[in-house]
Scaffold this motif. Structure first.
Motif, PDB file in Angstrom:
ATOM      1  N   SER A 157      -7.464  -1.855   5.702  1.00 24.03           N
ATOM      2  CA  SER A 157      -8.336  -1.073   4.829  1.00 24.03           C
ATOM      3  C   SER A 157      -7.699   0.232   4.379  1.00 24.03           C
ATOM      4  O   SER A 157      -8.159   0.847   3.420  1.00 24.03           O
ATOM      5  CB  SER A 157      -9.651  -0.774   5.563  1.00 24.03           C
ATOM      6  OG  SER A 157      -9.397  -0.087   6.781  1.00 24.03           O
ATOM      7  N   ASP A 158      -6.652   0.697   5.083  1.00 23.70           N
ATOM      8  CA  ASP A 158      -5.996   1.945   4.722  1.00 23.70           C
ATOM      9  C   ASP A 158      -4.847   1.729   3.751  1.00 23.70           C
ATOM     10  O   ASP A 158      -4.027   2.622   3.526  1.00 23.70           O
ATOM     11  CB  ASP A 158      -5.501   2.664   5.978  1.00 23.70           C
ATOM     12  CG  ASP A 158      -4.501   1.824   6.780  1.00 23.70           C
ATOM     13  OD1 ASP A 158      -4.406   0.608   6.513  1.00 23.70           O
ATOM     14  OD2 ASP A 158      -3.819   2.398   7.649  1.00 23.70           O
ATOM     15  N   PHE A 159      -4.763   0.552   3.161  1.00 20.53           N
ATOM     16  CA  PHE A 159      -3.680   0.221   2.229  1.00 20.53           C
ATOM     17  C   PHE A 159      -3.679   1.157   1.028  1.00 20.53           C
ATOM     18  O   PHE A 159      -4.728   1.419   0.430  1.00 20.53           O
ATOM     19  CB  PHE A 159      -3.824  -1.225   1.768  1.00 20.53           C
ATOM     20  CG  PHE A 159      -2.899  -1.605   0.642  1.00 20.53           C
ATOM     21  CD1 PHE A 159      -1.536  -1.736   0.859  1.00 20.53           C
ATOM     22  CD2 PHE A 159      -3.389  -1.816  -0.636  1.00 20.53           C
ATOM     23  CE1 PHE A 159      -0.674  -2.082  -0.170  1.00 20.53           C
ATOM     24  CE2 PHE A 159      -2.540  -2.167  -1.677  1.00 20.53           C
ATOM     25  CZ  PHE A 159      -1.180  -2.302  -1.439  1.00 20.53           C
ATOM     26  N   GLN A 160      -2.502   1.652   0.687  1.00 26.46           N
ATOM     27  CA  GLN A 160      -2.318   2.491  -0.492  1.00 26.46           C
ATOM     28  C   GLN A 160      -1.137   1.969  -1.293  1.00 26.46           C
ATOM     29  O   GLN A 160      -0.142   1.534  -0.720  1.00 26.46           O
ATOM     30  CB  GLN A 160      -2.070   3.952  -0.092  1.00 26.46           C
ATOM     31  CG  GLN A 160      -3.221   4.616   0.628  1.00 26.46           C
ATOM     32  CD  GLN A 160      -4.437   4.809  -0.257  1.00 26.46           C
ATOM     33  OE1 GLN A 160      -4.307   5.067  -1.454  1.00 26.46           O
ATOM     34  NE2 GLN A 160      -5.617   4.683   0.322  1.00 26.46           N
ATOM     35  N   LEU A 161      -1.244   2.026  -2.609  1.00 22.97           N
ATOM     36  CA  LEU A 161      -0.136   1.619  -3.460  1.00 22.97           C
ATOM     37  C   LEU A 161       0.958   2.678  -3.414  1.00 22.97           C
ATOM     38  O   LEU A 161       0.684   3.870  -3.554  1.00 22.97           O
ATOM     39  CB  LEU A 161      -0.608   1.435  -4.901  1.00 22.97           C
ATOM     40  CG  LEU A 161      -1.537   0.251  -5.156  1.00 22.97           C
ATOM     41  CD1 LEU A 161      -2.166   0.347  -6.535  1.00 22.97           C
ATOM     42  CD2 LEU A 161      -0.774  -1.063  -5.013  1.00 22.97           C
ATOM     43  N   SER A 162       2.208   2.238  -3.218  1.00 25.90           N
ATOM     44  CA  SER A 162       3.335   3.160  -3.223  1.00 25.90           C
ATOM     45  C   SER A 162       4.610   2.363  -3.455  1.00 25.90           C
ATOM     46  O   SER A 162       4.578   1.131  -3.528  1.00 25.90           O
ATOM     47  CB  SER A 162       3.434   3.927  -1.895  1.00 25.90           C
ATOM     48  OG  SER A 162       4.024   3.122  -0.894  1.00 25.90           O
ATOM     49  N   SER A 193      -8.464   6.939 -11.218  1.00 29.65           N
ATOM     50  CA  SER A 193      -7.996   8.294 -10.926  1.00 29.65           C
ATOM     51  C   SER A 193      -7.094   8.850 -12.023  1.00 29.65           C
ATOM     52  O   SER A 193      -6.988  10.068 -12.180  1.00 29.65           O
ATOM     53  CB  SER A 193      -7.247   8.315  -9.586  1.00 29.65           C
ATOM     54  OG  SER A 193      -5.948   7.731  -9.698  1.00 29.65           O
ATOM     55  N   TRP A 202       3.558   9.794  -9.525  1.00 28.59           N
ATOM     56  CA  TRP A 202       2.934   8.762 -10.358  1.00 28.59           C
ATOM     57  C   TRP A 202       2.960   9.177 -11.823  1.00 28.59           C
ATOM     58  O   TRP A 202       2.800  10.350 -12.151  1.00 28.59           O
ATOM     59  CB  TRP A 202       1.484   8.541  -9.939  1.00 28.59           C
ATOM     60  CG  TRP A 202       1.314   7.711  -8.710  1.00 28.59           C
ATOM     61  CD1 TRP A 202       1.117   8.150  -7.429  1.00 28.59           C
ATOM     62  CD2 TRP A 202       1.322   6.283  -8.635  1.00 28.59           C
ATOM     63  NE1 TRP A 202       1.010   7.089  -6.568  1.00 28.59           N
ATOM     64  CE2 TRP A 202       1.127   5.929  -7.285  1.00 28.59           C
ATOM     65  CE3 TRP A 202       1.482   5.264  -9.585  1.00 28.59           C
ATOM     66  CZ2 TRP A 202       1.078   4.602  -6.853  1.00 28.59           C
ATOM     67  CZ3 TRP A 202       1.439   3.947  -9.159  1.00 28.59           C
ATOM     68  CH2 TRP A 202       1.237   3.623  -7.815  1.00 28.59           C
ATOM     69  N   THR A 220      -9.116   1.614  -8.165  1.00 28.41           N
ATOM     70  CA  THR A 220      -9.292   3.014  -7.773  1.00 28.41           C
ATOM     71  C   THR A 220      -8.193   3.892  -8.358  1.00 28.41           C
ATOM     72  O   THR A 220      -8.450   4.993  -8.854  1.00 28.41           O
ATOM     73  CB  THR A 220      -9.294   3.145  -6.233  1.00 28.41           C
ATOM     74  OG1 THR A 220     -10.379   2.385  -5.698  1.00 28.41           O
ATOM     75  CG2 THR A 220      -9.446   4.594  -5.804  1.00 28.41           C
ATOM     76  N   LEU A 221      -6.963   3.389  -8.320  1.00 29.50           N
ATOM     77  CA  LEU A 221      -5.845   4.152  -8.870  1.00 29.50           C
ATOM     78  C   LEU A 221      -6.007   4.361 -10.368  1.00 29.50           C
ATOM     79  O   LEU A 221      -5.834   5.469 -10.883  1.00 29.50           O
ATOM     80  CB  LEU A 221      -4.520   3.446  -8.580  1.00 29.50           C
ATOM     81  CG  LEU A 221      -3.281   4.130  -9.166  1.00 29.50           C
ATOM     82  CD1 LEU A 221      -3.008   5.446  -8.458  1.00 29.50           C
ATOM     83  CD2 LEU A 221      -2.053   3.232  -9.102  1.00 29.50           C
ATOM     84  N   THR A 270      -7.839  -1.512  -4.721  1.00 30.43           N
ATOM     85  CA  THR A 270      -6.959  -0.339  -4.674  1.00 30.43           C
ATOM     86  C   THR A 270      -6.407  -0.030  -6.061  1.00 30.43           C
ATOM     87  O   THR A 270      -6.301   1.138  -6.460  1.00 30.43           O
ATOM     88  CB  THR A 270      -5.812  -0.578  -3.680  1.00 30.43           C
ATOM     89  OG1 THR A 270      -6.340  -0.946  -2.413  1.00 30.43           O
ATOM     90  CG2 THR A 270      -4.972   0.678  -3.517  1.00 30.43           C
ATOM     91  N   HIS A 305       0.596  13.042  -5.092  1.00 31.95           N
ATOM     92  CA  HIS A 305       0.754  11.933  -4.143  1.00 31.95           C
ATOM     93  C   HIS A 305       2.159  11.337  -4.264  1.00 31.95           C
ATOM     94  O   HIS A 305       2.342  10.209  -4.708  1.00 31.95           O
ATOM     95  CB  HIS A 305      -0.310  10.867  -4.404  1.00 31.95           C
ATOM     96  CG  HIS A 305      -1.707  11.395  -4.311  1.00 31.95           C
ATOM     97  ND1 HIS A 305      -2.407  11.843  -5.412  1.00 31.95           N
ATOM     98  CD2 HIS A 305      -2.513  11.571  -3.240  1.00 31.95           C
ATOM     99  CE1 HIS A 305      -3.605  12.256  -5.013  1.00 31.95           C
ATOM    100  NE2 HIS A 305      -3.697  12.105  -3.706  1.00 31.95           N
TER     101      HIS A 305
END
Length: 243
Positions: free
Chosen positions: A2-7, A32, A61, A28-29, A25, A54
């Motif tokens: 659940s803590d996955f973030q795109l990077s 933003s 980004w 959401t990105l 995800t 970020h």
């Protein structure tokens, strides 16, 4: 996960989250990006934005935004060019992509591709291997999303897949492309990307040029799509058999 973030940090196959998590995800990105810092307008129609808060490995980004009438491309044409066979289609309109290879088809909406880029000397060829996840919402107004995540195939359990990669400097990028149907048949094309070319190219140089480089894809896609449309219309046009 659940803590996955795109990077731009590459993931091993064993570390991949579910498709639903990746899509949420990505959504959401993209949402933003509407509050990111406005930058220059490129190609006369492509607005750019950035988010330096970020950063990963010194990379921020970047976002580009363009709006198109059906004369450029319809929603169907955008989706067939970007949401279906994306890597193979990109090879047709992005001149630096010389080879693409399907590494693994995971599901109808998720696959791993490796892309081989070449550049003028002295820059060496680059290899990018990504997981592509697509999501199409056909409820009006229609929308679509294509999410690319860097993949690491160096583990022993993926050695056979790693053999499918071309030889070159390993680069990394992650991106989310969102297509949204607007009133009057228009389409919004929004893309958020984080990229690192690898090798000896200083990060600050790639960061300075990123907005302009990703903006170039827009007119290249439109030109390619119009050529594709012309060919399609020629095939569909009825032949006049009258003397």
């Amino acid at each position: 996960m659940s803590d996955f973030q795109l990077s731009i940090k590459p993931l091993k196959l064993s570390e991949l989250p579910s498709e639903d998590v990746i899509i949420k995800t990505g959504q959401t990105l993209i949402e933003s990006t509407k509050s990111w810092k406005l930058g220059k307008t490129h190609e006369h129609v492509v607005k750019t934005f950035s988010d330096s808060k970020h950063r990963v490995d010194g990379v921020g980004w970047h976002c580009r935004l363009s709006e198109h009438t059906s004369e450029d491309a319809t929603f169907e044409e955008f989706w067939s060019g970007l949401g279906v066979n994306k890597a193979e289609n990109e090879k047709e309109f992005i001149t630096t992509i010389k080879k693409v290879q399907l590494v693994k088809q995971i599901s109808p909406t998720q696959s791993i591709w490796t892309l081989y880029y070449t550049f003028p000397p002295p820059v060496s060829p680059r290899v990018f291997t990504v997981l592509q996840t697509t999501h199409l919402n056909e409820t009006s107004p229609r929308s679509g999303m294509i999410i690319s995540i860097p993949i690491d195939l160096s583990s022993p359990e993926t050695a056979d897949l790693e053999k499918l990669e071309e030889k070159g400097v390993r680069g990394r990028y992650t991106s989310v492309e969102a297509l949204t149907e607007l009133e009057g048949g228009k389409v919004e094309w929004r893309m958020a990307v984080q990229s690192r070319p690898g090798g000896n190219i200083p990060t600050f140089i790639s960061e300075m040029t990123m907005a302009g480089k990703v903006s170039e894809d827009v007119p290249q896609f439109i030109k390619w799509n119009q050529g594709r449309r012309t060919k399609r219309n020629a095939v569909e046009e009825p032949v006049n058999t009258q003397n």
